[in-house]
Design a protein around this motif. Structure first.
Motif, PDB file in Angstrom:
ATOM      1  N   MET A 170       0.804  -1.206   0.000  1.00  9.39           N
ATOM      2  CA  MET A 170       0.000   0.000   0.000  1.00  9.39           C
ATOM      3  C   MET A 170       0.845   1.268   0.000  1.00  9.39           C
ATOM      4  O   MET A 170       0.464   2.268  -0.587  1.00  9.39           O
ATOM      5  N   THR A 171       1.983   1.221   0.663  1.00  3.13           N
ATOM      6  CA  THR A 171       2.794   2.426   0.806  1.00  3.13           C
ATOM      7  C   THR A 171       3.800   2.599  -0.309  1.00  3.13           C
ATOM      8  O   THR A 171       4.253   3.711  -0.550  1.00  3.13           O
ATOM      9  N   GLY A 172       4.178   1.522  -0.945  1.00  5.44           N
ATOM     10  CA  GLY A 172       5.228   1.583  -1.957  1.00  5.44           C
ATOM     11  C   GLY A 172       6.609   1.533  -1.344  1.00  5.44           C
ATOM     12  O   GLY A 172       7.606   1.476  -2.044  1.00  5.44           O
ATOM     13  N   ALA A 173       6.687   1.548  -0.011  1.00  6.61           N
ATOM     14  CA  ALA A 173       7.976   1.479   0.678  1.00  6.61           C
ATOM     15  C   ALA A 173       8.330   0.011   0.910  1.00  6.61           C
ATOM     16  O   ALA A 173       7.503  -0.773   1.340  1.00  6.61           O
ATOM     17  N   LYS A 174       9.569  -0.335   0.602  1.00  6.38           N
ATOM     18  CA  LYS A 174      10.064  -1.700   0.804  1.00  6.38           C
ATOM     19  C   LYS A 174      10.991  -1.695   2.012  1.00  6.38           C
ATOM     20  O   LYS A 174      11.938  -0.921   2.073  1.00  6.38           O
ATOM     21  N   LEU A 175      10.706  -2.577   2.957  1.00  2.00           N
ATOM     22  CA  LEU A 175      11.527  -2.691   4.160  1.00  2.00           C
ATOM     23  C   LEU A 175      12.869  -3.314   3.776  1.00  2.00           C
ATOM     24  O   LEU A 175      12.913  -4.396   3.191  1.00  2.00           O
ATOM     25  N   PRO A 176      13.984  -2.626   4.069  1.00  4.75           N
ATOM     26  CA  PRO A 176      15.296  -3.179   3.710  1.00  4.75           C
ATOM     27  C   PRO A 176      15.663  -4.344   4.630  1.00  4.75           C
ATOM     28  O   PRO A 176      15.026  -4.565   5.664  1.00  4.75           O
ATOM     29  N   ARG A 177      16.694  -5.095   4.251  1.00  2.00           N
ATOM     30  CA  ARG A 177      17.191  -6.171   5.117  1.00  2.00           C
ATOM     31  C   ARG A 177      17.830  -5.536   6.341  1.00  2.00           C
ATOM     32  O   ARG A 177      18.723  -4.699   6.220  1.00  2.00           O
ATOM     33  N   LEU A 178      17.347  -5.933   7.500  1.00  2.49           N
ATOM     34  CA  LEU A 178      17.829  -5.350   8.747  1.00  2.49           C
ATOM     35  C   LEU A 178      18.341  -6.446   9.676  1.00  2.49           C
ATOM     36  O   LEU A 178      17.852  -7.569   9.661  1.00  2.49           O
ATOM     37  N   HIS A 179      19.300  -6.089  10.507  1.00  2.00           N
ATOM     38  CA  HIS A 179      19.847  -7.036  11.491  1.00  2.00           C
ATOM     39  C   HIS A 179      18.846  -7.172  12.631  1.00  2.00           C
ATOM     40  O   HIS A 179      18.312  -6.163  13.110  1.00  2.00           O
ATOM     41  N   PRO A 180      18.567  -8.401  13.092  1.00  2.00           N
ATOM     42  CA  PRO A 180      17.566  -8.602  14.148  1.00  2.00           C
ATOM     43  C   PRO A 180      17.889  -7.862  15.454  1.00  2.00           C
ATOM     44  O   PRO A 180      16.985  -7.478  16.181  1.00  2.00           O
ATOM     45  N   ALA A 181      19.159  -7.625  15.751  1.00  2.00           N
ATOM     46  CA  ALA A 181      19.518  -6.988  17.015  1.00  2.00           C
ATOM     47  C   ALA A 181      19.522  -5.457  16.929  1.00  2.00           C
ATOM     48  O   ALA A 181      19.347  -4.786  17.946  1.00  2.00           O
ATOM     49  N   SER A 182      19.703  -4.926  15.731  1.00  2.00           N
ATOM     50  CA  SER A 182      19.840  -3.461  15.631  1.00  2.00           C
ATOM     51  C   SER A 182      18.852  -2.836  14.647  1.00  2.00           C
ATOM     52  O   SER A 182      19.025  -1.692  14.256  1.00  2.00           O
ATOM     53  N   TRP A 183      17.817  -3.546  14.278  1.00  2.00           N
ATOM     54  CA  TRP A 183      16.900  -3.070  13.240  1.00  2.00           C
ATOM     55  C   TRP A 183      16.264  -1.723  13.576  1.00  2.00           C
ATOM     56  O   TRP A 183      16.081  -0.877  12.713  1.00  2.00           O
ATOM     57  N   ALA A 184      15.918  -1.502  14.861  1.00  2.00           N
ATOM     58  CA  ALA A 184      15.226  -0.266  15.232  1.00  2.00           C
ATOM     59  C   ALA A 184      16.118   0.956  15.028  1.00  2.00           C
ATOM     60  O   ALA A 184      15.661   1.996  14.539  1.00  2.00           O
ATOM     61  N   THR A 185      17.387   0.841  15.388  1.00  2.00           N
ATOM     62  CA  THR A 185      18.287   1.979  15.194  1.00  2.00           C
ATOM     63  C   THR A 185      18.774   2.062  13.750  1.00  2.00           C
ATOM     64  O   THR A 185      19.062   3.154  13.264  1.00  2.00           O
ATOM     65  N   ASP A 186      18.862   0.917  13.067  1.00  2.00           N
ATOM     66  CA  ASP A 186      19.287   0.929  11.661  1.00  2.00           C
ATOM     67  C   ASP A 186      18.314   1.727  10.791  1.00  2.00           C
ATOM     68  O   ASP A 186      18.726   2.366   9.828  1.00  2.00           O
ATOM     69  N   LEU A 187      17.032   1.682  11.122  1.00  2.00           N
ATOM     70  CA  LEU A 187      16.042   2.417  10.337  1.00  2.00           C
ATOM     71  C   LEU A 187      16.273   3.928  10.368  1.00  2.00           C
ATOM     72  O   LEU A 187      15.827   4.644   9.480  1.00  2.00           O
ATOM     73  N   LEU A 188      16.981   4.387  11.394  1.00  2.00           N
ATOM     74  CA  LEU A 188      17.243   5.816  11.520  1.00  2.00           C
ATOM     75  C   LEU A 188      18.419   6.287  10.672  1.00  2.00           C
ATOM     76  O   LEU A 188      18.622   7.484  10.515  1.00  2.00           O
ATOM     77  N   LEU A 189      19.166   5.354  10.107  1.00  2.00           N
ATOM     78  CA  LEU A 189      20.336   5.708   9.306  1.00  2.00           C
ATOM     79  C   LEU A 189      19.924   6.077   7.888  1.00  2.00           C
ATOM     80  O   LEU A 189      19.120   5.390   7.258  1.00  2.00           O
ATOM     81  N   SER A 190      20.508   7.148   7.367  1.00  2.00           N
ATOM     82  CA  SER A 190      20.136   7.610   6.022  1.00  2.00           C
ATOM     83  C   SER A 190      20.585   6.652   4.932  1.00  2.00           C
ATOM     84  O   SER A 190      19.990   6.608   3.863  1.00  2.00           O
ATOM     85  N   GLU A 191      21.629   5.848   5.178  1.00  2.00           N
ATOM     86  CA  GLU A 191      22.072   4.911   4.155  1.00  2.00           C
ATOM     87  C   GLU A 191      21.200   3.658   4.076  1.00  2.00           C
ATOM     88  O   GLU A 191      21.300   2.893   3.121  1.00  2.00           O
ATOM     89  N   VAL A 192      20.332   3.463   5.054  1.00  2.00           N
ATOM     90  CA  VAL A 192      19.460   2.284   5.047  1.00  2.00           C
ATOM     91  C   VAL A 192      18.191   2.533   4.245  1.00  2.00           C
ATOM     92  O   VAL A 192      17.741   1.683   3.487  1.00  2.00           O
ATOM     93  N   CYS A 193      17.592   3.717   4.410  1.00  2.00           N
ATOM     94  CA  CYS A 193      16.376   4.035   3.660  1.00  2.00           C
ATOM     95  C   CYS A 193      16.212   5.548   3.552  1.00  2.00           C
ATOM     96  O   CYS A 193      16.838   6.302   4.273  1.00  2.00           O
ATOM     97  N   SER A 194      15.327   5.961   2.663  1.00  2.00           N
ATOM     98  CA  SER A 194      15.097   7.395   2.441  1.00  2.00           C
ATOM     99  C   SER A 194      14.296   7.995   3.603  1.00  2.00           C
ATOM    100  O   SER A 194      13.677   7.277   4.384  1.00  2.00           O
ATOM    101  N   ASP A 195      14.325   9.316   3.683  1.00  2.00           N
ATOM    102  CA  ASP A 195      13.560  10.003   4.738  1.00  2.00           C
ATOM    103  C   ASP A 195      12.078   9.669   4.648  1.00  2.00           C
ATOM    104  O   ASP A 195      11.415   9.452   5.665  1.00  2.00           O
ATOM    105  N   LYS A 196      11.567   9.650   3.435  1.00  2.00           N
ATOM    106  CA  LYS A 196      10.141   9.371   3.243  1.00  2.00           C
ATOM    107  C   LYS A 196       9.794   7.965   3.736  1.00  2.00           C
ATOM    108  O   LYS A 196       8.831   7.787   4.494  1.00  2.00           O
ATOM    109  N   ASN A 197      10.585   6.972   3.341  1.00  2.00           N
ATOM    110  CA  ASN A 197      10.323   5.602   3.791  1.00  2.00           C
ATOM    111  C   ASN A 197      10.511   5.465   5.298  1.00  2.00           C
ATOM    112  O   ASN A 197       9.755   4.759   5.963  1.00  2.00           O
TER     113      ASN A 197
END
Length: 154
Positions: free
Chosen positions: A1-28
């Motif tokens: 529905m959103t068009g955003a694809k969840l990137p591959r994230l590490h199970p232990a650090s996924w929550a903080t990884d989402l905050l990194l600009s190299e992991v996904c765009s600001d919009k996503n």
């Protein structure tokens, strides 16, 4: 529905990884974080016996909220309109210019009109103003001002 694809994230650090600009765009990133918040609120509502929204509505709320936040964080381009200031132009030599105006006060149903005559030098030659204790609307006051130009004496 959103068009955003969840990137591959590490199970232990996924929550903080989402905050990194190299992991996904600001919009996503906005979509993912608001989506998680929406799911958390749904969980709390269910645990407390409150009515829960259908998943489709919860996702749509997350999309709308994320989009609004993304727009707020994105610098908006300001459009500069090129409007020239209206300026009075004198009539040709030997002529007079008649300017009229009307005002309307809707709270009281009253109005006023004014007329000014000027020559080509811009010097005031004649004018008049009239108060109307009963008026219909602003357009009527403008029409009365135009009509009143005939009754000016100078």
């Amino acid at each position: 529905m959103t068009g955003a694809k969840l990137p591959r994230l590490h199970p232990a650090s996924w929550a903080t990884d989402l905050l990194l600009s190299e992991v996904c765009s600001d919009k996503n990133r906005c979509i993912f974080i608001i989506g998680m918040y929406s799911l958390w609120m749904q969980r709390n509502s269910r645990r407390h016996g409150e009515a829960v929204k259908p998943i489709r509505l919860a996702v749509q709320w997350a999309i709308d909220t994320a989009y609004d936040l993304w727009l707020l964080s994105t610098p908006q381009q300001q459009t500069v309109s090129q409007r020239t200031a209206a300026a009075w132009r004198p009539p040709p030599e030997g002529w007079f210019k008649c300017n009229t105006d009307g005002a309307f006060y809707p709270q009281r149903g009253r109005g006023a009109t004014g007329v000014v005559l000027r020559g080509n030098t811009g010097i005031f030659n004649a004018g008049c103003a009239r108060w109307y204790p009963h008026g219909l609307d602003a357009l009527t006051m403008e029409a009365l001002a135009f009509r009143g130009r005939d009754s000016c004496k100078g």
